[in-house]
Enzyme design. Structure first.
Site, PDB file in Angstrom:
ATOM      1  N   HIS A  96     130.867 -18.092  29.667  1.00  9.23           N
ATOM      2  CA  HIS A  96     131.066 -16.691  30.655  1.00  9.23           C
ATOM      3  C   HIS A  96     132.426 -16.790  31.193  1.00  9.23           C
ATOM      4  CE1 HIS A  96     126.441 -16.564  30.512  1.00  9.23           C
ATOM      5  NE2 HIS A  96     126.873 -15.586  29.897  1.00  9.23           N
ATOM      6  N   HIS A 106     124.275 -22.375  25.578  1.00  5.68           N
ATOM      7  CA  HIS A 106     123.117 -22.003  26.342  1.00  5.68           C
ATOM      8  C   HIS A 106     121.949 -22.227  25.585  1.00  5.68           C
ATOM      9  CE1 HIS A 106     125.341 -20.196  29.558  1.00  5.68           C
ATOM     10  NE2 HIS A 106     126.131 -19.223  28.750  1.00  5.68           N
ATOM     11  N   CYS A 119     124.309 -27.159  24.419  1.00  8.10           N
ATOM     12  CA  CYS A 119     124.481 -28.371  25.399  1.00  8.10           C
ATOM     13  C   CYS A 119     123.561 -29.445  25.315  1.00  8.10           C
ATOM     14  CB  CYS A 119     124.895 -27.847  26.929  1.00  8.10           C
ATOM     15  SG  CYS A 119     124.899 -29.314  28.072  1.00  8.10           S
ATOM     16  N   GLU A 162     120.033 -18.357  28.521  1.00  4.02           N
ATOM     17  CA  GLU A 162     119.316 -19.837  28.403  1.00  4.02           C
ATOM     18  C   GLU A 162     117.883 -19.536  28.679  1.00  4.02           C
ATOM     19  OE1 GLU A 162     120.990 -22.709  31.194  1.00  4.02           O
ATOM     20  OE2 GLU A 162     118.918 -23.444  31.185  1.00  4.02           O
ATOM     21  N   THR A 196     119.211 -24.499  33.809  1.00  2.00           N
ATOM     22  CA  THR A 196     120.134 -25.729  34.117  1.00  2.00           C
ATOM     23  C   THR A 196     121.103 -25.572  35.392  1.00  2.00           C
ATOM     24  OG1 THR A 196     121.664 -25.106  32.482  1.00  2.00           O
ATOM     25  CG2 THR A 196     119.954 -26.948  31.938  1.00  2.00           C
ATOM     26  N   CYS A 240     121.143 -29.435  35.704  1.00  2.00           N
ATOM     27  CA  CYS A 240     121.931 -30.314  34.989  1.00  2.00           C
ATOM     28  C   CYS A 240     122.839 -31.304  35.908  1.00  2.00           C
ATOM     29  CB  CYS A 240     122.724 -29.878  33.866  1.00  2.00           C
ATOM     30  SG  CYS A 240     124.130 -28.812  34.171  1.00  2.00           S
TER      31      CYS A 240
HETATM   32  S1  SF4 Z   1     126.288 -26.211  32.810  1.00  2.00           S
HETATM   33 FE1  SF4 Z   1     125.243 -28.198  32.435  1.00  2.00          FE
HETATM   34  S2  SF4 Z   1     123.521 -27.316  30.881  1.00  2.00           S
HETATM   35 FE2  SF4 Z   1     125.487 -25.808  31.062  1.00  2.00          FE
HETATM   36  S3  SF4 Z   1     126.564 -26.209  29.462  1.00  2.00           S
HETATM   37 FE3  SF4 Z   1     127.316 -27.358  31.299  1.00  2.00          FE
HETATM   38  S4  SF4 Z   1     126.466 -29.400  31.325  1.00  2.00           S
HETATM   39 FE4  SF4 Z   1     125.486 -28.344  29.810  1.00  2.00          FE
END
Ligand code: SF4
Length: 283
Positions: free
Chosen positions: A39, A71, A93, A123, A158, A188
């Site tokens: 984004h 996502h 990811c 996501e 996440t 995350c």
């Molecule tokens: S925000 Fe967290 S889950 Fe999303 S891409 Fe980055 S490390 Fe991965």
């Protein structure tokens, strides 16, 4: 005036790897990214300049290869894309994959899955896309609207704020004392690190600037988190958004950024803050 950069800010490894994969495949042949890879408009325009197409719907894909973004997406949707004869490059990811596994475990063990997140976020659509029944909650009203179930299994998008997620879990437990409520924390680590580093600077700063795309969920979460500790919080997508009047009488300015924000965008915002602060100091 002093600028405090958060100890953890900006692009996470998941987004960096996804962008690197997109550049790699763009060099190898025509590729369409399904949805926004990140984004962040400046990252997306750099990829488009390399000839990468972006489509929001698989029906609009005109290349033999498509990329699923960081996502992630559901197994059902992946099977649907492959059934059209398209080759799929997955930039999902690994920490989104961890969240998918958590949701699959909860569903397999008979829990009614509840995701704390934004219902329409790509996501969340991916996390719930293989489930026939589930709920998505983000505020108290959503929890009030839940039907009673014997077993709730809660996981999170996440990039949600940990405090929001814990609050939602507590509300569900409070509303359904007879039910078993199992919670798997899928926020995350990079999101958690950015949130706690943002709190640390917001506690000390007169003004906080949060850099990131307007539609970036984790950037908006950082804005909300900082606003709990600092009265003057501004969201800047680029350096062009920064206004000198934001820094009137400010001695300490905190700077943080969402996980899809490139380093050079943060650096340009920091340079602009210095210019604006000088201007504010002369007024
Ligand atoms: S925000 Fe967290 S889950 Fe999303 S891409 Fe980055 S490390 Fe991965």
């Amino acid at each position: 005036m002093r600028i405090l950069r958060a100890a953890h800010l900006g692009m996470c490894f998941g987004v960096r790897d996804a962008i690197a994969l997109a550049h790699e495949h763009a060099d190898a042949g025509p590729l369409t990214i399904l949805g926004d890879l990140v984004h962040n408009p400046s990252v997306l325009s750099a990829l488009e300049a390399k000839g990468l197409a972006v489509a929001q719907d698989v029906a609009d894909v005109n290349t033999p290869t498509v990329m699923v973004t960081a996502h992630g997406t559901s197994a059902r949707s992946l099977a649907g894309i492959r059934a059209l004869g398209l080759t799929v490059v997955e930039a999902t990811c690994p920490l989104v994959t961890v969240a998918h596994r958590a949701v699959a475990t909860l569903a397999r063990e008979g829990y009614h899955v509840v995701i704390v997140g934004q219902r329409d976020h790509v996501e969340v659509r991916g996390l719930t896309g293989d489930l026939d029944r589930f709920d998505v909650v983000l505020d108290d009203a959503d929890v009030l609207a839940l039907e009673e179930r014997p077993r709730f299994g809660v996981a999170a998008q996440t990039t949600q704020a940990v405090e929001t997620v814990r609050h939602m879990v507590a509300l569900i437990r409070g509303r359904f004392p007879q039910s078993e409520v199992r919670f798997i924390d899928t926020v995350c680590k990079p999101t958690k690190q950015r949130q706690s580093a943002a709190v640390a600077i917001a506690r000390q700063a007169d003004v906080v600037i949060v850099v990131g795309g307007r539609s970036s969920n984790n950037t908006r979460e950082l804005v909300k988190t900082c606003a709990r500790y600092c009265a003057r919080v501004h969201h800047a997508q680029t350096d062009a958004d920064v206004r000198s009047e934001w820094f009137d009488a400010a001695e300490v300015v905190g700077l943080t950024a969402g996980t899809s924000t490139p380093d050079e965008v943060i650096d340009r915002v920091e340079a602009r803050i210095r210019l604006c602060a000088d201007a504010a100091g002369r007024r």
